[in-house]
Scaffold this motif. Structure first.
Motif, short mmCIF file in Angstrom:
data_model
loop_
_atom_site.label_atom_id
_atom_site.label_comp_id
_atom_site.label_asym_id
_atom_site.label_seq_id
_atom_site.Cartn_x
_atom_site.Cartn_y
_atom_site.Cartn_z
N PHE A 39 1.67 11.82 6.54
CA PHE A 39 2.16 10.59 7.05
C PHE A 39 2.54 9.89 7.45
O PHE A 39 1.60 9.71 8.74
CB PHE A 39 3.71 10.53 6.55
CG PHE A 39 4.43 10.84 5.88
CD1 PHE A 39 5.27 9.86 4.73
CD2 PHE A 39 5.37 12.44 5.04
CE1 PHE A 39 5.68 11.00 3.40
CE2 PHE A 39 4.84 12.83 3.73
CZ PHE A 39 6.16 11.73 3.40
N GLN A 40 2.12 8.12 8.31
CA GLN A 40 1.64 7.38 9.29
C GLN A 40 2.38 8.17 10.54
O GLN A 40 1.70 8.73 11.40
CB GLN A 40 2.82 6.25 9.13
CG GLN A 40 2.29 5.03 10.19
CD GLN A 40 2.38 3.79 9.54
OE1 GLN A 40 3.01 3.55 8.25
NE2 GLN A 40 2.04 2.23 10.48
N SER A 41 3.44 8.94 10.67
CA SER A 41 4.53 8.75 11.36
C SER A 41 4.17 10.81 12.28
O SER A 41 4.31 11.53 12.52
CB SER A 41 6.04 9.40 11.47
OG SER A 41 6.36 9.66 9.94
N LYS B 16 0.69 -1.13 -0.12
CA LYS B 16 -0.46 -0.26 0.33
C LYS B 16 0.95 1.47 -0.24
O LYS B 16 0.50 2.59 -0.80
CB LYS B 16 -0.98 -0.10 0.92
CG LYS B 16 -1.39 -1.20 1.56
CD LYS B 16 -2.80 -0.92 2.81
CE LYS B 16 -1.91 -1.54 3.70
NZ LYS B 16 -1.29 -2.60 4.72
N SER B 17 2.06 1.60 0.68
CA SER B 17 2.73 2.07 0.71
C SER B 17 3.21 2.52 0.10
O SER B 17 3.60 3.71 -0.84
CB SER B 17 3.41 2.39 2.53
OG SER B 17 2.62 2.46 3.36
N THR B 18 3.90 1.20 -0.82
CA THR B 18 4.71 1.84 -2.36
C THR B 18 4.03 2.60 -3.51
O THR B 18 4.08 3.04 -3.85
CB THR B 18 5.31 0.36 -2.40
OG1 THR B 18 5.75 -0.54 -1.37
CG2 THR B 18 5.98 0.50 -3.69
N LEU C 140 -3.29 9.64 2.33
CA LEU C 140 -3.14 9.32 3.31
C LEU C 140 -2.45 8.29 3.25
O LEU C 140 -3.38 7.75 3.29
CB LEU C 140 -4.90 9.66 4.46
CG LEU C 140 -5.02 10.86 4.35
CD1 LEU C 140 -6.61 11.31 4.71
CD2 LEU C 140 -4.56 12.02 4.87
N ASP C 141 -1.00 7.91 4.98
CA ASP C 141 -0.50 6.97 4.87
C ASP C 141 -0.84 6.85 6.24
O ASP C 141 -0.81 6.76 7.28
CB ASP C 141 0.64 7.07 4.77
CG ASP C 141 1.07 5.30 4.58
OD1 ASP C 141 0.59 4.47 4.10
OD2 ASP C 141 1.71 5.23 3.64
N GLU C 142 -2.31 5.53 6.37
CA GLU C 142 -2.38 5.37 7.68
C GLU C 142 -2.55 6.30 8.61
O GLU C 142 -1.74 6.26 9.55
CB GLU C 142 -1.76 4.03 7.86
CG GLU C 142 -1.04 2.76 7.17
CD GLU C 142 -1.20 1.69 7.75
OE1 GLU C 142 -1.45 1.57 9.20
OE2 GLU C 142 -0.86 0.45 6.24
N PRO C 143 -3.48 7.46 8.66
CA PRO C 143 -2.80 7.96 9.27
C PRO C 143 -3.55 8.16 10.95
O PRO C 143 -3.03 8.75 11.14
CB PRO C 143 -3.64 9.29 8.87
CG PRO C 143 -4.83 8.45 8.05
CD PRO C 143 -3.83 8.03 6.96
MG LIG Z 1 3.02 0.90 4.88
#
Ligand SMILES: [Mg+2]
Ligand SMILES: Nc1ncnc2c1ncn2[C@@H]1O[C@H](COP(=O)(O)OP(=O)(O)O)[C@@H](O)[C@H]1O
Lengths: 578, 359
Positions: B87-89, B42-44, B163-166
């Motif tokens: 980003f997730q972070s 997914k992130s890729t 939105l990456d796993e926000p």
């Molecule tokens: Mg990921």
């Protein structure tokens, strides 16, 4: 809520004037050119029938043939291997033991030991050796005192084991830091589990802790071995008098003292030493695995239970304290004492021989010049080197520059390269680069450049772990927001990297101030630096002023490190780990 | 607001194919979710769109304009794509105040000081952070940091939002609130959004459409209802919610139903199919636990076909429903019901329309 749509016209971000790729390429070329470049003229010089500064000449392998047919050279290799081997054994066993005691047991004063044990590697290496000689050397103060007054034999430090002992005490912190970092990373619950399963503390050490340390031991052993092979100060100052030659001192003496100096042969020897050092570096990379070297000290929270030492708690602490006293404190005090007496002898009480003459000499002539020159090149060199390494580290780890992967290896390369060889390389380079080269050769800046290159790895190893901890998403966020590579670096990465940049600067300043061996081939009257002056004046016998100079060097070093004390820890641990 | 067109992306890391022929189109203003287990790519995918990964093959276009095309070696730099990303972070810059975090993208665009202030405050208002503009990130809660990241991604009016796993770093309570809040914001702004998550509840509750992914391969694209009720394959059925899988052989066909024999217990089971299956072929059917109707064995209703007799092996009370583990003569089934069934001998009805053929 049209609010977010278009209340204000938003221009697209502009393209930077200079494409990021051009900047990255320039930095890459500069770094690789500075580090690898000087070896090319050296290689060239080693394969000619006459020195490069003489006209004519043809390519030949004669210098190598001559070198390899010299029995002295092979004798020097035998001595060097013995010396490096002994040094490695002593330094690794010592460093690892102290690391285990400090980080895994309830040793008394273990915090203080953890810091003090690093001192030998922070203090000027040449100064420390001179201190040893003044105190423990042939005719040294304590050596005489012990043998004549107390009739106790002391170790003869001008033998190979004796010299190894001094070298080992200088390099012990390398083993300590590597092992300490490995222990800090390793989960101490492994040890707790073994104890819960009924193992005694000594059993835990043998079966869990030491096996866990194996990679760190191998790693530091290879590095220490390489550094000992490269070492010049101790072999030159202690070995030469007894006619014990090592590869480094052999090459140096061939260049400077021989009736018929033969630069081509010396360059051939330097090439051989370079190949050995490179192979050792490759071996070490092999041992480490590409990235494991840098695994940051991801603080594993939670105090681990300490292995109880019981009855050994005090005796071991006293042993370490004695070791520190004899190996570091006494030599430094010896230097200080030496600098204020006419002669240092057990026959006359020192206070009857007090004099300020040695110190007065520092304000004139070569000594004065050396101090000023050293301070100048340390300051300018530290600024330039830190700036270059900072950008190079960003290119290596935070860019898409196609050749970036080569940079970490190249940046670490000079760490394994004998300073002597860097000196020879730059000597030939300046000779072959016309105007610029001859200007560099005639000024202190030529020496500065060699010192900077030699010490670049320290700046890199301080910088990299901090950069690795700055999440890549932070700069990606900058890029997504429309900032180009350099704008993102300036606005986001560099401010976050500031503590590491500062530590790198402090460390570079100190390392350049204390360095000497690359300069031996570059120094000329007028552009002396502290290290070269100490060495040449000591060999000429003016021990008192040299002691005073060493005290100055030690003092500046301690003051500068103290100023950087807020970041002391990071500067030190990162600094000598790689 | 443009649509996003991703075509035939392939990305390899060494021998591993992290993305294997990934294609999808996100409509203008749509909230599109990439759903899949951790490590599925997914992130890729998202980072390829943002310009932080370079796929080996494929094409990406936003609003009809190609930003990446492997065949013509087109690869627009990340900073020139004008996409908003969270980003997730969160990646909130720790050395800048909330205000400065939002101001940075505008400074890069050389906005005048006055416009910049106006604009930043406008967006701070939008993400409910107006009182915090002078704070540093470490003085904010996780939820607030996340809103800073969102504000920063919106402040320059990006063409799409990624939105990456926000929500993965928020605690459960906050996560629910943030979901609604982000969904509302996205809806009001009408912003084309790609949302990445491994949490099926999040995907189902927020998305207009969901793409389910596994091992770098697209498994199904559809509305949350489609993905949940008519999973395209076994992976999707099992990944998106709980499921009963019943395997049997096709015995025949009648109207839009196939007749399946699944062992002793479920003979002649009727299952809705889109096209007639091969007779005598093997078939696996997915049924959601809450679609099963469980009644005490004595009840009269549902005495028709597709009703099995079963024994309750365990019951769990889960607040808003009961969960039953059933044994229908060897066939293990899980069922959910809002009602408590008084006896251990029960009847289970499997509605043909609730069955989806997955293999
Ligand atoms: Mg990921
Ligand atoms: N930089 C990288 N190098 C090697 N493998 C990677 C890299 N980034 C991701 N991968 C691999 O690609 C796969 C997909 O990763 P990712 O897209 O991050 O998954 P997720 O769906 O959890 O976001 C994973 O198996 C991961 O190990």
């Amino acid at each position: 809520m049209a609010v977010v749509q278009k209340s204000i016209a938003l221009p697209r971000p502009r393209r930077p004037l200079l494409p990021a790729g051009a900047l990255q390429a320039a930095v890459w070329i500069l770094v690789v050119g500075l580090i690898v470049g000087p070896f090319i003229p050296m290689l060239y010089a080693s394969a000619r029938d006459r020195p490069l500064y003489e006209a004519g000449g043809i390519l030949t392998l004669e210098p190598y043939r001559q070198l390899f047919s010299d029995g002295e050279f092979w004798k020097a290799w035998a001595n060097t291997l013995q010396y490096a081997g002994l040094t490695t054994i002593m330094a690794v066993i010592g460093g690892a033991s102290v690391a285990i005691l400090v980080s895994r047991t309830n040793l008394v004063w273990r915090r203080a030991f953890g810091r003090l044990i690093l001192l030998p590697i922070l203090l000027p290496p040449l100064g420390l050796v001179l201190g040893w000689i003044v105190v423990w050397g042939p005719g040294g103060y304590l050596a005489n005192l012990f043998s004549q007054r107390l009739h106790l034999a002391t170790l003869a430090i001008d033998t190979i084991p004796g010299m190894s002992l001094i070298e080992a005490s200088r390099l012990l912190p390398v083993a300590y830091m590597t092992c300490e970092a490995a222990l800090a990373r390793a989960d101490s619950s492994l040890e707790d589990a073994a104890r819960s399963a009924g193992a005694t503390p000594s059993r835990v050490l043998r079966s869990v802790t030491i096996p866990m340390l194996r990679p760190a031991l191998l790693n530091s052993a290879t590095l220490i071995f390489t550094l000992a092979v490269a070492s010049l100060g101790i072999p030159l100052l202690l070995g030469t008098a007894r006619n014990i030659k090592f590869v480094s001192s052999y090459l140096y003496l061939q260049w400077t003292n021989a009736e018929q100096p033969d630069p081509a042969t010396v360059s051939a020897g330097a090439m051989m030493l370079l190949v050995v050092a490179t192979l050792l570096l490759l071996l070490r990379n092999r041992l480490l695995g590409a990235e494991a070297r840098y695994v940051s000290i991801a603080g594993r929270a939670g105090r681990n239970a300490m292995l109880p030492l019981r009855g050994l708690r005090w005796p071991l602490a006293i042993t370490i304290a004695l070791y520190l006293t004899f190996s570091t404190l006494i030599p430094v005090l010896g230097l200080a004492l030496m600098s204020v007496v006419v002669v240092l002898t057990p026959l006359v009480a020192p206070w009857k021989l007090l004099t300020w003459d040695h110190w007065h000499q520092l304000s004139t002539g070569e000594f004065h010049r050396a101090i000023v020159n050293s301070l100048e090149i340390s300051l300018v060199g530290a600024i330039l080197a830190t700036a270059l390494v900072t950008v190079a580290t960003l290119v290596a780890h935070r860019s898409r520059f196609p050749l970036r992967k080569a940079l970490p290896f190249v940046l670490l390369y000079p760490r394994a390269t004998p300073g002597l060889i860097i000196g020879i390389g730059f000597f030939w380079t300046y000779l072959l680069t016309w105007g610029v080269g001859s200007w560099l050769r005639g000024s202190i800046w030529g020496i500065m450049l060699a010192f900077c290159v030699r010490n670049l790895p320290f700046a890199y190893v301080v910088m990299y772990p901090t950069l690795a901890r700055i999440g890549e998403e932070l700069d990606r966020a900058g890029r997504a927001a429309g900032a180009g590579w350099w704008r993102t670096c300036r606005g986001i990465v560099l401010p976050l990297l500031r503590p590491a940049i500062f530590s790198a600067f402090i460390l570079m300043f100190v390392e350049i101030l204390c360095d000497y061996d690359p300069a031996l081939f570059l120094v000329k009257p007028g552009n002396e630096v502290i290290g070269t002056t100490m060495l040449s004046q000591f060999i000429q016998g003016s021990v008192g002023p040299v002691a005073a100079l060493a005290v100055v060097q030690v003092t500046i070093t301690l003051v500068v490190l103290g100023l950087g004390a807020r970041l002391f820890k990071i500067g030190v641990t990162g600094g000598h780990d790689a | 607001m443009p649509e996003i067109d991703v075509a035939q992306l392939v990305k390899t890391f060494g021998d591993q194919r992290a993305l294997d022929d990934v294609s999808f189109t996100v409509a203008d203003g749509e909230l599109f979710t990439l759903l899949g287990p951790s490590g599925c790519g997914k992130s890729t995918t998202l980072m390829s769109i943002a310009g932080f990964q370079t796929p080996n093959e494929g094409r990406i276009a936003v609003g009809g304009e190609a930003i990446f095309d492997a065949s013509s070696r087109l690869n627009l730099a990340a900073e020139r794509r004008n996409l908003g990303i969270v980003f997730q972070s969160y990646a909130v810059w720790p050395h800048m105040t909330v205000f400065d975090n939002l101001a940075f993208p505008l400074k890069v665009r050389k906005l005048s000081r006055k416009d910049l202030g106006t604009r930043v405050r406008e967006v701070l208002e939008l993400v409910d952070l107006a009182p915090y503009e002078k704070r540093y990130p470490h003085q904010l809660s996780g939820g607030q940091q996340q809103r800073v990241a969102l504000g920063r991604a919106l402040v320059y009016s990006p063409s799409v939002l990624l939105l990456d796993e926000p929500f993965s770093n928020l605690d459960a309570k906050l996560r629910e609130r943030a979901r609604t809040w982000v969904k509302d914001l996205q809806h009001t702004l009408g912003l084309t959004t790609i949302f990445v998550t491994h949490d099926q509840d999040e995907a189902l509750s927020m998305s207009d459409r969901v793409l389910v992914m596994d091992g770098g391969v697209v498994q199904q694209i559809g509305t949350p209802e489609e993905v949940y009720r008519r999973p395209a394959n076994r992976f999707v059925a099992e990944f998106v919610g709980q499921v009963n899988l019943i395997t049997g052989t096709v015995a025949g066909h009648e109207d839009r139903n196939a007749i399946v024999d699944a062992g002793e217990a479920a003979r002649g089971l009727r299952v809705r199919v889109d096209q007639a299956p091969q007779p005598r072929s093997s078939l696996t059917v997915a049924v959601r636990p809450e679609a099963l109707i469980v009644e005490a064995a004595g009840d009269a209703s549902h005495n028709t076909s597709n009703t099995l007799l079963a024994r309750v092996t365990s019951v769990a009370f889960l607040g808003d429903h009961y969960q039953y583990e059933l044994d229908a003569s060897g066939l293990a089934l899980t069922a959910q019901s809002p009602h408590q069934v008084g006896s251990t001998d029960v009847k289970v009805h499997i509605p043909p329309d609730a069955c989806a053929v997955v293999a």
